[in-house]
Design an enzyme around this catalytic site. Sequence first.
Site, PDB file in Angstrom:
ATOM      1  CG  ASP A  35       4.044  76.103 -26.036  1.00 38.04           C
ATOM      2  OD1 ASP A  35       4.485  76.937 -25.200  1.00 38.04           O
ATOM      3  OD2 ASP A  35       2.770  76.404 -26.148  1.00 38.04           O
ATOM      4  CE  LYS A  56       3.532  79.550 -19.195  1.00 39.45           C
ATOM      5  NZ  LYS A  56       3.963  79.788 -17.734  1.00 39.45           N
ATOM      6  CG  MET A 168      -4.279  70.020 -19.081  1.00 39.59           C
ATOM      7  SD  MET A 168      -3.874  71.835 -18.989  1.00 39.59           S
ATOM      8  CE  MET A 168      -5.304  72.432 -20.023  1.00 39.59           C
TER       9      MET A 168
END
Length: 262
Positions: A35, A56, A168
Amino acid sequence: MNAKVWLVGAGPGDPELLTLKAVRALREAEVVLIDDLVNDAVLEHCPTARIIAVGKRGGCRSTPQAFIHRLMLRYARQGQCVVRLKGGDPCIFGRGGEEAQWLRERGVEVELVNGITAGLAGATQCDIPLTLRGVARGVTLVTAHTQDDSQLNWQALAQGGTTLVIYMGVAKLDEIRDQLLAGGMAADMPVAMIENASLPEQRECRSDLMSMGNDACRFGLKSPAILVIGAVAAAVENQRSAAFGSAYRSRPRAGAAAGCDL
Protein backbone atom coordinates in the site's frame (compact mmCIF):
# COMPACT_ATOMS: atom_id res chain seq x y z
CA MET A 1 0.76 -26.54 -4.37
CA ASN A 2 -1.13 -25.12 -1.41
CA ALA A 3 -2.01 -21.51 -2.21
CA LYS A 4 -1.62 -19.05 0.66
CA VAL A 5 -1.64 -15.28 1.14
CA TRP A 6 -0.53 -13.36 4.21
CA LEU A 7 -2.50 -10.18 4.93
CA VAL A 8 -0.02 -8.23 7.03
CA GLY A 9 -0.42 -4.98 8.93
CA ALA A 10 2.66 -2.76 8.65
CA GLY A 11 1.50 -0.39 11.38
CA PRO A 12 1.08 3.38 11.08
CA GLY A 13 4.57 4.18 9.77
CA ASP A 14 7.23 3.68 12.42
CA PRO A 15 9.04 0.49 11.30
CA GLU A 16 9.84 -0.36 14.91
CA LEU A 17 6.13 -0.96 15.52
CA LEU A 18 6.11 -4.04 13.27
CA THR A 19 5.27 -7.29 15.02
CA LEU A 20 7.71 -10.18 14.99
CA LYS A 21 5.16 -12.22 13.05
CA ALA A 22 4.96 -9.53 10.38
CA VAL A 23 8.75 -9.55 10.07
CA ARG A 24 8.76 -13.35 9.69
CA ALA A 25 6.12 -13.22 6.94
CA LEU A 26 8.09 -10.54 5.08
CA ARG A 27 11.31 -12.54 5.30
CA GLU A 28 9.57 -15.50 3.69
CA ALA A 29 7.78 -13.42 1.06
CA GLU A 30 8.47 -13.82 -2.65
CA VAL A 31 5.86 -11.30 -3.76
CA VAL A 32 4.76 -8.26 -1.71
CA LEU A 33 1.77 -6.17 -2.75
CA ILE A 34 2.30 -2.90 -0.91
CA ASP A 35 0.00 0.00 0.00
CA ASP A 36 0.97 3.67 -0.42
CA LEU A 37 1.13 4.44 3.29
CA VAL A 38 3.62 1.69 4.15
CA ASN A 39 7.02 3.03 5.17
CA ASP A 40 9.69 1.95 2.69
CA ALA A 41 11.95 1.05 5.63
CA VAL A 42 9.68 -1.94 6.28
CA LEU A 43 10.84 -3.45 2.99
CA GLU A 44 14.30 -4.05 4.48
CA HIS A 45 12.79 -7.27 5.83
CA CYS A 46 12.07 -8.64 2.33
CA PRO A 47 15.12 -7.61 0.24
CA THR A 48 14.71 -10.36 -2.38
CA ALA A 49 10.93 -10.19 -2.82
CA ARG A 50 9.22 -8.75 -5.87
CA ILE A 51 7.54 -5.50 -4.74
CA ILE A 52 4.32 -4.45 -6.47
CA ALA A 53 2.72 -1.11 -5.56
CA VAL A 54 -1.08 -1.35 -5.32
CA GLY A 55 -1.85 1.78 -3.34
CA LYS A 56 -5.13 3.56 -2.73
CA ARG A 57 -5.26 7.24 -1.73
CA GLY A 58 -8.22 9.56 -1.56
CA GLY A 59 -8.27 12.00 -4.47
CA CYS A 60 -5.45 10.16 -6.25
CA ARG A 61 -5.25 7.51 -8.92
CA SER A 62 -5.78 4.19 -7.16
CA THR A 63 -5.33 0.53 -7.99
CA PRO A 64 -8.74 -1.13 -8.53
CA GLN A 65 -9.61 -3.58 -5.79
CA ALA A 66 -10.60 -6.27 -8.31
CA PHE A 67 -7.12 -6.07 -9.85
CA ILE A 68 -5.50 -6.51 -6.41
CA HIS A 69 -7.65 -9.59 -5.85
CA ARG A 70 -6.55 -11.11 -9.14
CA LEU A 71 -2.87 -10.41 -8.47
CA MET A 72 -2.98 -12.12 -5.07
CA LEU A 73 -4.77 -15.12 -6.55
CA ARG A 74 -2.41 -15.42 -9.51
CA TYR A 75 0.79 -15.46 -7.49
CA ALA A 76 -0.64 -17.67 -4.75
CA ARG A 77 -1.72 -20.28 -7.33
CA GLN A 78 1.81 -20.20 -8.73
CA GLY A 79 2.97 -21.45 -5.34
CA GLN A 80 4.72 -18.23 -4.37
CA CYS A 81 4.68 -16.83 -0.85
CA VAL A 82 2.46 -13.74 -1.16
CA VAL A 83 2.26 -10.91 1.36
CA ARG A 84 -0.37 -8.22 1.03
CA LEU A 85 1.23 -5.44 3.09
CA LYS A 86 -1.14 -2.82 4.45
CA GLY A 87 -0.69 0.32 6.50
CA GLY A 88 -2.04 0.06 10.04
CA ASP A 89 -4.06 -3.08 10.72
CA PRO A 90 -5.50 -5.06 7.80
CA CYS A 91 -8.91 -5.38 9.46
CA ILE A 92 -9.38 -1.78 10.60
CA PHE A 93 -10.48 0.14 7.51
CA GLY A 94 -7.96 -1.88 5.53
CA ARG A 95 -10.20 -4.19 3.45
CA GLY A 96 -8.58 -7.19 5.09
CA GLY A 97 -11.90 -8.87 5.78
CA GLU A 98 -13.18 -8.63 2.21
CA GLU A 99 -9.86 -9.71 0.72
CA ALA A 100 -9.68 -12.72 3.02
CA GLN A 101 -13.23 -13.74 2.16
CA TRP A 102 -12.64 -13.37 -1.60
CA LEU A 103 -9.48 -15.52 -1.49
CA ARG A 104 -10.97 -18.22 0.73
CA GLU A 105 -13.95 -18.56 -1.61
CA ARG A 106 -11.41 -19.50 -4.30
CA GLY A 107 -9.59 -22.06 -2.20
CA VAL A 108 -6.71 -19.88 -1.05
CA GLU A 109 -5.53 -20.12 2.53
CA VAL A 110 -5.26 -16.74 4.27
CA GLU A 111 -3.43 -15.73 7.42
CA LEU A 112 -4.04 -12.32 8.96
CA VAL A 113 -1.26 -10.58 10.87
CA ASN A 114 -2.27 -7.66 13.04
CA GLY A 115 -0.61 -4.27 12.84
CA ILE A 116 -0.91 -1.28 15.16
CA THR A 117 -3.60 1.01 13.83
CA ALA A 118 -2.91 4.74 13.37
CA GLY A 119 -5.62 5.78 15.84
CA LEU A 120 -3.91 3.92 18.67
CA ALA A 121 -0.35 4.88 17.77
CA GLY A 122 -1.12 8.54 17.11
CA ALA A 123 -2.99 8.96 20.37
CA THR A 124 -0.24 7.26 22.36
CA GLN A 125 2.44 9.44 20.79
CA CYS A 126 0.43 12.46 21.97
CA ASP A 127 0.03 11.12 25.53
CA ILE A 128 -3.66 10.46 24.97
CA PRO A 129 -5.03 7.26 26.57
CA LEU A 130 -8.02 6.27 24.45
CA THR A 131 -9.64 4.76 27.53
CA LEU A 132 -9.13 6.15 31.00
CA ARG A 133 -10.85 5.06 34.17
CA GLY A 134 -13.34 7.69 35.26
CA VAL A 135 -13.02 9.60 31.97
CA ALA A 136 -13.73 7.29 29.02
CA ARG A 137 -15.28 3.87 29.37
CA GLY A 138 -14.54 2.79 25.82
CA VAL A 139 -13.33 3.79 22.38
CA THR A 140 -15.17 3.81 19.05
CA LEU A 141 -13.30 3.66 15.75
CA VAL A 142 -15.17 5.06 12.74
CA THR A 143 -14.42 6.29 9.26
CA ALA A 144 -15.80 9.51 7.84
CA HIS A 145 -15.46 8.14 4.30
CA THR A 146 -17.65 5.29 3.07
CA GLN A 147 -17.81 3.69 -0.36
CA ASP A 148 -21.61 3.91 -0.54
CA ASP A 149 -21.91 7.35 1.15
CA SER A 150 -23.90 5.79 3.97
CA GLN A 151 -24.33 7.91 7.12
CA LEU A 152 -23.11 7.15 10.61
CA ASN A 153 -25.50 7.32 13.54
CA TRP A 154 -24.01 10.58 14.76
CA GLN A 155 -26.45 10.95 17.64
CA ALA A 156 -25.40 7.59 19.06
CA LEU A 157 -21.75 8.53 18.66
CA ALA A 158 -22.28 11.92 20.28
CA GLN A 159 -24.06 10.43 23.29
CA GLY A 160 -22.21 7.14 23.62
CA GLY A 161 -19.72 8.28 26.25
CA THR A 162 -16.75 6.76 24.43
CA THR A 163 -13.67 8.31 22.88
CA LEU A 164 -14.20 8.77 19.14
CA VAL A 165 -11.32 8.02 16.80
CA ILE A 166 -12.23 9.15 13.30
CA TYR A 167 -10.25 8.06 10.26
CA MET A 168 -10.30 9.81 6.88
CA GLY A 169 -12.03 12.86 8.31
CA VAL A 170 -9.79 15.77 7.26
CA ALA A 171 -12.01 16.72 4.32
CA LYS A 172 -15.19 16.48 6.43
CA LEU A 173 -14.35 18.42 9.58
CA ASP A 174 -17.28 20.81 9.25
CA GLU A 175 -19.72 17.98 8.65
CA ILE A 176 -18.36 16.02 11.62
CA ARG A 177 -18.66 19.09 13.86
CA ASP A 178 -22.20 19.85 12.75
CA GLN A 179 -23.41 16.27 13.10
CA LEU A 180 -21.91 15.78 16.57
CA LEU A 181 -23.26 19.11 17.79
CA ALA A 182 -26.69 18.22 16.45
CA GLY A 183 -26.39 14.86 18.22
CA GLY A 184 -25.87 16.57 21.57
CA MET A 185 -22.08 16.61 22.01
CA ALA A 186 -20.73 19.62 23.91
CA ALA A 187 -19.18 22.37 21.81
CA ASP A 188 -16.12 22.47 24.09
CA MET A 189 -15.41 18.74 23.81
CA PRO A 190 -11.62 18.36 23.46
CA VAL A 191 -10.26 17.31 20.08
CA ALA A 192 -6.80 16.20 18.98
CA MET A 193 -5.98 16.17 15.25
CA ILE A 194 -2.91 14.02 14.57
CA GLU A 195 -1.12 14.00 11.23
CA ASN A 196 1.39 11.31 10.11
CA ALA A 197 0.94 9.21 13.23
CA SER A 198 4.15 7.67 14.66
CA LEU A 199 6.43 9.13 11.97
CA PRO A 200 9.21 11.66 12.69
CA GLU A 201 7.08 14.29 10.93
CA GLN A 202 4.05 13.62 13.14
CA ARG A 203 2.22 16.85 14.05
CA GLU A 204 -0.71 17.45 16.37
CA CYS A 205 -3.21 20.22 16.82
CA ARG A 206 -5.31 20.46 19.99
CA SER A 207 -8.68 22.14 19.72
CA ASP A 208 -12.32 21.61 20.64
CA LEU A 209 -15.32 20.47 18.67
CA MET A 210 -16.59 23.93 17.79
CA SER A 211 -13.20 25.32 16.75
CA MET A 212 -11.52 22.32 15.15
CA GLY A 213 -12.29 23.30 11.55
CA ASN A 214 -10.79 26.77 11.88
CA ASP A 215 -7.84 25.51 13.89
CA ALA A 216 -7.14 22.76 11.35
CA CYS A 217 -7.13 25.36 8.58
CA ARG A 218 -4.63 27.58 10.42
CA PHE A 219 -2.54 24.53 11.26
CA GLY A 220 -2.51 23.30 7.67
CA LEU A 221 -3.74 19.84 8.61
CA LYS A 222 -3.30 17.30 5.82
CA SER A 223 -4.01 13.61 5.27
CA PRO A 224 -3.19 11.10 6.52
CA ALA A 225 -4.56 12.24 9.84
CA ILE A 226 -6.84 10.95 12.57
CA LEU A 227 -9.16 12.79 14.93
CA VAL A 228 -9.46 11.93 18.62
CA ILE A 229 -12.61 13.43 20.09
CA GLY A 230 -13.37 13.09 23.78
CA ALA A 231 -12.41 14.14 27.27
CA VAL A 232 -9.25 12.02 27.15
CA ALA A 233 -7.82 14.41 24.54
CA ALA A 234 -7.28 16.90 27.37
CA ALA A 235 -7.11 14.64 30.42
CA VAL A 236 -3.34 14.19 30.64
CA GLU A 237 -2.67 17.87 29.92
CA ASN A 238 -5.12 18.82 32.66
CA GLN A 239 -3.34 16.49 35.08
CA ARG A 240 0.05 17.99 34.20
CA SER A 241 -1.30 21.51 34.48
CA ALA A 242 -2.63 20.71 37.95
CA ALA A 243 0.74 19.27 38.95
CA PHE A 244 3.07 21.86 37.41
CA GLY A 245 0.90 24.97 37.16
CA SER A 246 1.29 27.80 34.68
CA ALA A 247 4.90 26.85 33.86
CA TYR A 248 3.57 23.80 32.09
CA ARG A 249 0.53 25.48 30.56
CA SER A 250 2.65 28.18 28.94
CA ARG A 251 4.95 25.68 27.25
CA PRO A 252 3.92 25.09 23.58
CA ARG A 253 3.49 21.53 22.37
CA ALA A 254 6.08 20.29 19.90
CA GLY A 255 4.97 20.79 16.34
CA ALA A 256 1.81 22.71 17.19
CA ALA A 257 0.88 25.87 15.37
CA ALA A 258 -0.01 29.05 17.19
CA GLY A 259 -3.67 29.17 18.14
CA CYS A 260 -4.16 25.40 18.02
CA ASP A 261 -3.58 24.51 21.65
CA LEU A 262 -6.32 24.68 24.25
